[in-house]
Design a protein around this motif. Structure first.
Motif, PDB file in Angstrom:
ATOM      1  N   ALA A  27       4.534  61.341  50.892  1.00 37.32           N
ATOM      2  CA  ALA A  27       5.735  60.723  51.453  1.00 37.32           C
ATOM      3  C   ALA A  27       6.176  59.615  50.514  1.00 37.32           C
ATOM      4  O   ALA A  27       5.425  59.191  49.632  1.00 37.32           O
ATOM      5  CB  ALA A  27       5.461  60.156  52.841  1.00 37.32           C
TER       6      ALA A  27
ATOM      7  N   THR B  60       6.593  54.983  54.412  1.00 39.37           N
ATOM      8  CA  THR B  60       6.657  55.973  55.489  1.00 39.37           C
ATOM      9  C   THR B  60       5.463  55.870  56.434  1.00 39.37           C
ATOM     10  O   THR B  60       5.530  56.318  57.568  1.00 39.37           O
ATOM     11  CB  THR B  60       6.754  57.398  54.896  1.00 39.37           C
TER      12      THR B  60
ATOM     13  N   HIS C 192       7.634  62.434  57.247  1.00 36.40           N
ATOM     14  CA  HIS C 192       9.066  62.141  57.195  1.00 36.40           C
ATOM     15  C   HIS C 192       9.483  61.462  58.489  1.00 36.40           C
ATOM     16  O   HIS C 192       9.135  61.925  59.576  1.00 36.40           O
ATOM     17  CB  HIS C 192       9.863  63.439  56.998  1.00 36.40           C
ATOM     18  N   ARG C 193      10.215  60.367  58.360  1.00 36.31           N
ATOM     19  CA  ARG C 193      10.731  59.634  59.516  1.00 36.31           C
ATOM     20  C   ARG C 193      12.256  59.695  59.505  1.00 36.31           C
ATOM     21  O   ARG C 193      12.881  59.465  58.470  1.00 36.31           O
ATOM     22  CB  ARG C 193      10.262  58.187  59.507  1.00 36.31           C
TER      23      ARG C 193
ATOM     24  N   TYR D 116      14.288  56.738  58.214  1.00 33.22           N
ATOM     25  CA  TYR D 116      13.993  56.350  56.834  1.00 33.22           C
ATOM     26  C   TYR D 116      14.743  57.336  55.951  1.00 33.22           C
ATOM     27  O   TYR D 116      14.324  58.486  55.802  1.00 33.22           O
ATOM     28  CB  TYR D 116      12.478  56.406  56.618  1.00 33.22           C
TER      29      TYR D 116
ATOM     30  N   LYS E 242      15.298  59.214  53.352  1.00 37.40           N
ATOM     31  CA  LYS E 242      14.712  59.750  52.122  1.00 37.40           C
ATOM     32  C   LYS E 242      14.817  61.268  52.152  1.00 37.40           C
ATOM     33  O   LYS E 242      14.799  61.887  53.211  1.00 37.40           O
ATOM     34  CB  LYS E 242      13.237  59.344  51.998  1.00 37.40           C
TER      35      LYS E 242
ATOM     36  N   TRP F  75       6.679  64.849  61.304  1.00 37.60           N
ATOM     37  CA  TRP F  75       7.882  64.046  61.446  1.00 37.60           C
ATOM     38  C   TRP F  75       8.081  63.646  62.887  1.00 37.60           C
ATOM     39  O   TRP F  75       7.344  64.071  63.772  1.00 37.60           O
ATOM     40  CB  TRP F  75       9.090  64.747  60.867  1.00 37.60           C
TER      41      TRP F  75
END
Length: 180
Positions: free
Chosen positions: A18, A22, A125-126, A129, A131, A146
């Motif tokens: 990540a 994260t 993965h958030r 956030y 990205k 996630w």
């Protein structure tokens, strides 16, 4: 793009991949006792982009390292530390770091960092956030953890995990280890 060398280990190696911020370290910290509770002895390789001086100047181990020891094992009650010194500018390789671990005493190695390494990885993965996803470019990602699918059709080979459920992720890792 340079192709990274193949990684060789006698036990399963899983990366936690990540972008910075994260929650990779926080997740690994939560996973370790859960994996231990499942009977898995887990080693960790964590890459850092910062130079850290682990010894106070003047201590014997500091003096020996700075006198030229390429490797130094500092043995104390209940713990040993192995210092390996590399020349300035040396690019560390994951394979070398894995070899520093006694894989005979482990069932699994988790890796934080070394995002380009050709190892199985769980992507974190958030949604809050902003990205990009890594799985679109990295064929070694086996799962994405996630906080909710934003409507993406994932490839069939990717497992979908809840980033806020370390127990779910630990069970996935346990199953992965038993398959390997």
């Amino acid at each position: 793009m340079m192709i990274p060398p193949k990684i060789s280990a006698t036990i399963p190696v899983i990366g936690i991949a990540a972008f910075s911020g994260t929650g990779k370290t926080t997740l690994i910290e939560k996973l370790l006792p859960l994996l231990a509770g499942k009977g898995l002895r887990t080693g960790v390789v964590k890459a850092s982009h910062h130079r850290i001086e682990p010894d106070p100047p003047g201590k014997d181990s500091y003096r020996l390292r700075h006198a030229g020891a390429s490797q130094l094992v500092l043995s104390m009650p209940g713990r040993s530390l192995c210092y390996t010194e590399y020349p300035n500018g040396y690019e560390r390789q994951l394979q070398e770091q894995l070899q520093l671990l006694n894989q005979d005493q482990l069932d699994l190695i988790l890796v934080e960092g070394f995002r380009e390494a050709p190892i199985a990885k769980i992507e974190l993965h958030r949604s809050d956030y902003d990205k990009p996803f890594l799985f679109t470019e990295d064929p070694h990602i086996i799962a994405i953890a996630w906080d909710g699918n934003p409507g993406i059709n994932l490839p069939g080979h990717l497992a979908e995990l809840d980033i806020n459920s370390p127990e779910h992720i630990a069970s996935f890792i346990e199953n992965y280890c038993h398959e390997k």
